[in-house]
Design an enzyme around this catalytic site. Structure first.
Site, mmCIF file in Angstrom:
data_model
loop_
_atom_site.group_PDB
_atom_site.id
_atom_site.type_symbol
_atom_site.label_atom_id
_atom_site.label_comp_id
_atom_site.label_asym_id
_atom_site.label_seq_id
_atom_site.Cartn_x
_atom_site.Cartn_y
_atom_site.Cartn_z
ATOM 1 N N GLY A 78 0.542 -1.631 -0.088
ATOM 2 C CA GLY A 78 -0.183 0.034 0.174
ATOM 3 C C GLY A 78 1.352 1.358 0.232
ATOM 4 O O GLY A 78 0.691 2.053 -0.680
ATOM 5 N N CYS A 79 2.035 0.788 0.521
ATOM 6 C CA CYS A 79 3.087 2.069 1.039
ATOM 7 C C CYS A 79 3.341 2.503 -1.000
ATOM 8 O O CYS A 79 4.125 3.826 -0.961
ATOM 9 C CB CYS A 79 3.275 2.050 1.790
ATOM 10 S SG CYS A 79 3.625 1.770 3.718
#
Length: 188
Positions: A78-79
């Site tokens: 996600g990052c």
């Protein structure tokens, strides 16, 4: 007596209570000590590129407007696919709106943050700072326990700091999601 059974035959009320306790324990998003809009940023040292290159957050934010966002971990899906790339792509636009610097912070070592920045092509757009002992996350009361990532991590959040004061703060409701802390949602 009418009892609704749910997953694994647990009564609905009992399942709801267990889920609520789990959520409070692992994804608590606020507490009495959590940083608030109007607070000064904590006087903590972060690290850039090397363990010897300290960057004091109070000094970094003096006399300028800074966007700071935190992620649970460098190189995580996600990052790396959404959160950091959004800030990289919006960096020029934010700087036109008066932002002097955009800072990404994670509970990682400075070597990992430098490698992640290089991988994500952040140079000149987003400054990559390490919070190896979670000093900033703890000072802001924005920690989350994520065992598979090594234990204590930072919740996912974004903030605007104007001359050392927090003027905008968005903390993900579950501490790790991707909604209110994205570059598209920041309130400059």
């Amino acid at each position: 007596m009418n009892v609704t059974l749910t997953a694994k035959g647990l009564p609905a009320g009992l399942l709801k209570r267990h889920l609520s306790n789990f959520t409070k324990r692992f994804f608590q998003t606020s507490s009495a000590n959590m940083v608030q809009v109007g607070d000064s940023v904590p006087n903590v040292d972060l690290f850039e590129n090397l363990p010897t290159n300290k960057v004091n957050l109070t000094e970094l934010s003096q006399g300028k407007k800074v966007v700071l966002f935190a992620v649970p971990g460098a190189f995580t899906p996600g990052c790396s696919k959404t959160h950091l790339p959004g800030y990289v792509s919006k960096a020029d636009e934010m700087k036109k709106q008066g932002i002097s610097e955009i800072v990404c912070v994670s509970v990682n070592d400075p070597f990992v943050m430098a490698a992640w920045g290089k991988d994500q092509k952040t140079e000149g757009k987003v400054r990559m700072l390490a919070d190896p002992s979670a000093s900033l996350a703890k000072a802001l009361d924005l920690t989350v326990e994520i065992g598979p990532l090594g234990g204590v991590r930072s919740k996912r959040y974004s903030m605007v700091i104007d001359n050392g004061k927090i003027t905008s703060l968005q903390v993900e409701p579950d501490g790790t999601g991707l909604s209110c802390s994205l570059a598209e949602a920041i309130k400059i």
